[in-house]
Design an enzyme around this catalytic site. Structure first.
Site, short mmCIF file in Angstrom:
data_model
loop_
_atom_site.label_atom_id
_atom_site.label_comp_id
_atom_site.label_asym_id
_atom_site.label_seq_id
_atom_site.Cartn_x
_atom_site.Cartn_y
_atom_site.Cartn_z
CB THR A 17 -0.98 0.03 1.20
OG1 THR A 17 -0.20 -0.10 2.39
CG2 THR A 17 -1.98 -1.10 1.13
N GLY A 18 2.17 1.10 0.03
CA GLY A 18 3.05 2.28 -0.06
C GLY A 18 3.09 2.79 -1.48
CD GLU A 20 9.09 4.16 -5.24
OE1 GLU A 20 9.43 3.34 -6.11
OE2 GLU A 20 9.05 5.39 -5.43
CB ILE A 98 12.94 -3.34 -4.00
CG1 ILE A 98 12.26 -4.50 -4.74
CG2 ILE A 98 13.24 -2.18 -4.92
CD1 ILE A 98 13.12 -5.20 -5.75
CD GLU A 100 19.32 3.46 -2.56
OE1 GLU A 100 18.33 3.64 -3.30
OE2 GLU A 100 20.39 4.07 -2.68
CE1 TYR A 161 16.73 -1.95 -14.11
CE2 TYR A 161 16.28 0.38 -14.24
CZ TYR A 161 16.23 -0.79 -13.55
OH TYR A 161 15.68 -0.80 -12.29
CD GLU A 211 28.40 -1.46 -8.04
OE1 GLU A 211 27.73 -1.02 -8.99
OE2 GLU A 211 28.10 -1.25 -6.86
CG HIS A 249 25.58 0.87 -5.49
ND1 HIS A 249 25.87 0.08 -6.58
CD2 HIS A 249 24.37 1.40 -5.72
CE1 HIS A 249 24.86 0.14 -7.44
NE2 HIS A 249 23.94 0.94 -6.95
#
Lengths: 289, 383
Positions: A17-18, A20, A98, A100, A161, A211, A249
């Site tokens: 329900t948030g 995002e 997901i 962060e 992506y 990375e 990151h």
């Protein structure tokens, strides 16, 4: 075939329900993912995503009612560790986080707990999973991918992506795209995903996007040398990154002279992995077979 | 976030780690008063967030309060590795017999905290790891079991401490681990931990790095942030929710996503240019944040061209374009701009940019965008 998620995945969304959570749930449904339940404490009994998804207070209730077997976590960082543990205890086998910004010490505890359980965690701080034509779990834009035989595994988000888009533009499709996340402590590593791709009959080649920071790429290179029969093409971001500065990151930092792009590239090249000079060149290398 | 030596040692002391008597001063006179209270030789230590303070003349021994004033004056006028010294710590001088190292970090490969000890104290642990790796003893800490007595005993014996010091060492190791956990540290270090002439152990220097992701649990620590550690631009960026690192090149970069931002810097280098910065506008950036980002880039006098590389997912290209246009109203760009917007709402984004009075050079692929930015920075490309 795909790895980790496919058309049979019955997905539960924690934090549905948030802002995002709901936005991406709609996108996942539109892509064809079976989103069977949502969880937000205090909102049980309601509906989300224009009445398409029932909402429960707890993961255990959602699992009992809907038979959900995978979960994706969008809850804010300070509650995310709890959400992962709750899903684990409710018997969920695949948890994709997901979120962060989860404190590292929370993840030390979560990871130690998960090590004693069957459940697999992907992330946190990752874009999730995408098995083209079957299911998307997380936030990757679905339209950039197409079905095919290349497995993609990456520590990054938008860079993934970029690479998938370049592959698709060249007519090279993917079995599954996996974002493992850019944090210091993650649930699923390069090696775990490489091993799944090696065992997946439809995956013919693998693209690995690493990375700076840590030594996961070096360990992946050793694994490729010892265990992989399928060709791997790699890219490592951060050749120009200065030491001692965190590049966005939490995990992307060159410390005490270790974790540099040069070391990682050398480790890959030493075991016969082709390393692209820039993201779009990955597609050229993959096209060579 | 890095903490100063005096801040780190005070937090260690809360958890039972013995530290020298001392206090902090911002003036030479203040340093003199502290030295008088100590009634003996003191060490005057610059409080800046970089290593190598000793070599730079930032740590000096003073026998008398008058000498302490003199030294504090000299140290407070120093700039160490670009950072001005604004505070000095005045500590009672310790009678040092031996120096050891004790630290805790999160070990990524092991996914847990690891405690390290070494008989080579007073030297950076990375240096010891290179030159005498066998001198470093490590124990991995199970988060459910904590640091156990047998582990600290093993470390003490491993670095050659004698029987009389093993218990004190164990208490200090436990205190350091407690502080590490209590403050969400990613590193907690005592270097050196010294054995004094009267047989006591004392944490003479301390360092702590706090996990920024854990700061919400420690508002008191968040206030301790020393903004001198960051360039003014980096500070503004952090406050705006941007991730920015200043570099020395001439091509300003604005990118969404950390990995893509690094890859964009790399490809600029690949085509013969040099990036002026790392800048990640983050996921779902709104126009206002984009405008702040562009202002920061254009404030850098080294910037000869700007490259926008946005791969829309959560981030919408039209929002980014709006932000760019908003920024143009305030900061009139005098350098060429190259834009590559791909993904969510890319057509709308391009349309908006075409309406701008500033002509942007557009590109479809990342390689094309980077080549154009490099050419633009050399003045070989006009819009």
């Amino acid at each position: 075939m795909a790895i980790l998620v496919d058309k049979n995945t019955r997905l539960l969304v924690q934090g549905i329900t948030g802002r995002e959570g709901e936005f991406h749930s709609l996108q996942m449904i539109e892509y064809g993912t079976q989103v069977v339940a949502g969880v937000t404490p205090g909102k049980g009994g309601g509906q989300a995503c224009d009445g398409q998804v029932p909402v429960f207070d707890t993961v255990a209730e959602a699992v009992a009612e809907t038979g959900a077997n995978a979960s994706v976590v969008y809850v804010p960082a300070r509650f995310a560790a709890d959400a992962i543990l709750e899903a684990t205890d409710a018997g969920i086998q695949l948890i994709v986080c997901i979120t962060e910004g989860i404190p590292t010490q929370d993840m030390v505890l979560v990871r130690a707990y998960l090590d004693q359980k069957e459940a697999r965690l992907v992330g946190p701080n990752c874009p999730g999973l995408l098995s083209p034509g079957q299911a998307k779990v997380g936030i990757m834009p679905g339209h950039i991918a197409t079905t095919g035989s290349v497995g993609v595994v990456s520590r990054s988000g938008t860079l993934t992506y970029e690479v998938v888009y370049a592959l698709t533009a060249r007519g090279i499709g993917q079995t599954t795209c996996v974002g493992i996340g850019g944090d210091p402590i993650i649930g699923t590593t390069f090696i775990d995903v490489l091993s799944l791709f090696e065992d997946d009959p439809l995956t013919e080649q693998v693209v690995l996007i690493g990375e700076i920071g840590g030594s996961d790429e070096e360990r992946a290179a050793r694994f490729i040398a010892e265990r992989m029969s399928k060709p791997v093409t790699a890219f490592v971001a951060g050749r120009t990154a200065p030491p001692g500065k965190r590049m966005g990151h939490a995990g992307a930092i060159i410390q005490g002279g270790t974790g540099t792009a040069e070391e990682k590239i050398a480790a890959f090249e030493a075991v016969g992995v082709r390393v692209a000079e820039h993201p779009e060149q990955i597609a050229d290398l993959v096209a060579q077979g | 976030m890095k903490l100063h030596e005096y801040q780190s040692k005070r937090l260690f002391a809360v958890h039972g780690v013995p530290i020298p008597r001392g206090d902090v001063a911002t003036t030479a006179q203040g340093a003199g008063r502290i030295a008088e209270e100590m009634r003996g030789p003191v060490v005057v230590k610059s409080q800046v967030l970089v290593g190598g303070r000793g070599k730079a003349g930032g740590i000096r021994l003073a026998q008398t309060p008058a000498e302490a004033v003199e030294m504090a004056e000299a140290i407070l006028s120093l700039e160490i590795k670009g950072l001005p010294v604004r505070k000095v710590l005045v500590d009672e001088a310790a009678d040092i017999q031996t120096e050891i190292y004790l630290g805790i970090v999160v070990d990524r490969a092991n996914r847990r905290a690891v405690m390290m000890a070494s008989s080579e104290g007073g030297v950076e642990i990375e240096e010891v790891a290179r030159t005498k790796p066998d001198a470093i003893k490590k124990v991995s800490i199970d988060p459910f079991l904590g640091l156990r007595g047998y582990q600290t005993l093993g470390l003490a014996k491993g670095i050659g401490l004698t029987e009389e010091h093993t218990r004190a060492f164990g208490r200090i190791a436990q205190g350091l681990y407690k502080a590490f956990q209590a403050y969400d540290a990613s590193l907690a270090e005592i270097n050196p931990l010294v054995v004094t002439g009267d047989g006591k152990l004392l944490a003479v220097d301390g360092k702590m790095v706090i996990d920024d992701n854990g700061l919400f649990r420690h508002p008191d620590l968040a206030e301790m942030r020393d903004v001198d550690e960051e360039t003014p631009t980096e500070q503004q960026a952090r406050e705006a929710g941007l991730s920015y690192v200043q570099l020395e090149g001439e091509i300003g970069c604005m990118v969404n996503g950390a990995g893509l931002a690094m890859a964009t810097m790399d490809i600029i280098k690949h085509f013969g240019g040099a990036p002026a910065n790392f800048l990640d506008i983050g996921g779902g950036a709104k126009a206002e944040r984009v405008a702040t980002a562009l202002r920061l880039i254009l404030e850098d006098p080294n910037v000869r061209a700007v490259l926008f590389n946005v791969f829309g997912g959560i981030t919408r290209c039209d929002e980014v374009a709006k932000g760019i246009l908003t920024a143009f109203e305030e900061v009139k760009p005098t350098v060429p701009l190259v834009a590559r917007l791909v993904g969510t709402n890319e057509a709308e984004g391009r349309e908006l940019l075409n309406q701008s009075e500033y002509r942007l050079v557009t590109a479809t692929t990342l390689a094309e965008a980077a080549q154009k930015a490099v050419a633009a920075a050399r003045g070989e490309l006009s819009a």
